[in-house]
Enzyme design. Structure first.
Site: not given
Length: 207
Positions: A53, A55, A73, A92, A114, A154
């Site tokens: 958490g 970000w 998430d 998901d 990320d 990322k």
């Protein structure tokens, strides 16, 4: 959805913990924000692969008093993450129900990701898994960003980032790779940043 490959606290981890953030990754986002102005006028933020958490916390602090953050998430967020102006979905990203709910809260002015895969130590396998996550994040950005919106994701370096950048250059006014200082020296992760979404996704269209 951060990788658990590295566990020993370093300078960036200790700095994050001292400031109340659950992970060192916040300093990567902070540097990208300083360099690219990711949160300049951004009031609706989507954070994919958000756990634990850091970000999301940074986004809540910088999206403005009237802004909000939608985070997704498989794992729950840290209890340190404030709940005000946050809508969290545990599930998901590939599930149709998750996609529909995320889209209902859009369009977004900033999409962040990320997420990191569970690593195996095999760079080819890990790179392919990271590429799949980045592709998924780009799908969300393409379909749910409003015009002028920005995107940061990322990806593990290995060649796939070049193809993704090429696609992003058709979707954004500018797109480039960037490796923040807070990335571990031994890590082969980098970030792709797209600024100024051209056109914007179609609000209300199911992915």
């Amino acid at each position: 959805m951060a990788s658990n490959q590295y566990k020993k606290p370093d300078f960036w981890s200790k700095k994050a913990f001292a400031k109340g953030y659950p992970a060192r990754s916040v300093w990567k986002l902070e540097e990208m924000d300083r360099k690219f102005g990711l949160f300049r006028g951004r009031d609706r933020v989507l954070d994919l692969g958000a756990a634990p958490g850091s970000w999301t916390m940074y986004a809540l602090e910088h999206c403005g008093e009237d802004g909000c953050v939608v985070s997704v998430d498989l794992s729950p967020l840290s209890g340190a993450v404030p709940s005000a102006r946050l809508f969290f979905l545990q599930g998901d990203l590939q599930e149709n129900g998750i996609r529909r709910t995320v889209q209902e809260h859009g369009p977004y002015s900033l999409v962040l990701c990320d997420a990191a895969p569970a690593t195996t130590g095999n760079r080819t396998v890990d790179g392919a898994r990271s590429e799949a996550l980045a592709e998924m994040a780009l799908f969300y950005a393409e379909n749910m960003l409003g015009a002028g919106g920005s995107f940061a994701v990322k990806i593990f370096q290995g060649g796939a980032e070049r193809g993704l950048l090429q696609r992003m250059r058709g979707l954004f006014s500018s797109a480039r790779a960037f490796k923040p200082e807070a990335c571990r020296r031994e890590s082969f992760e980098t970030y792709l940043v797209g600024l100024g979404r051209l056109g914007g996704g179609q609000e209300g269209q199911n992915p």
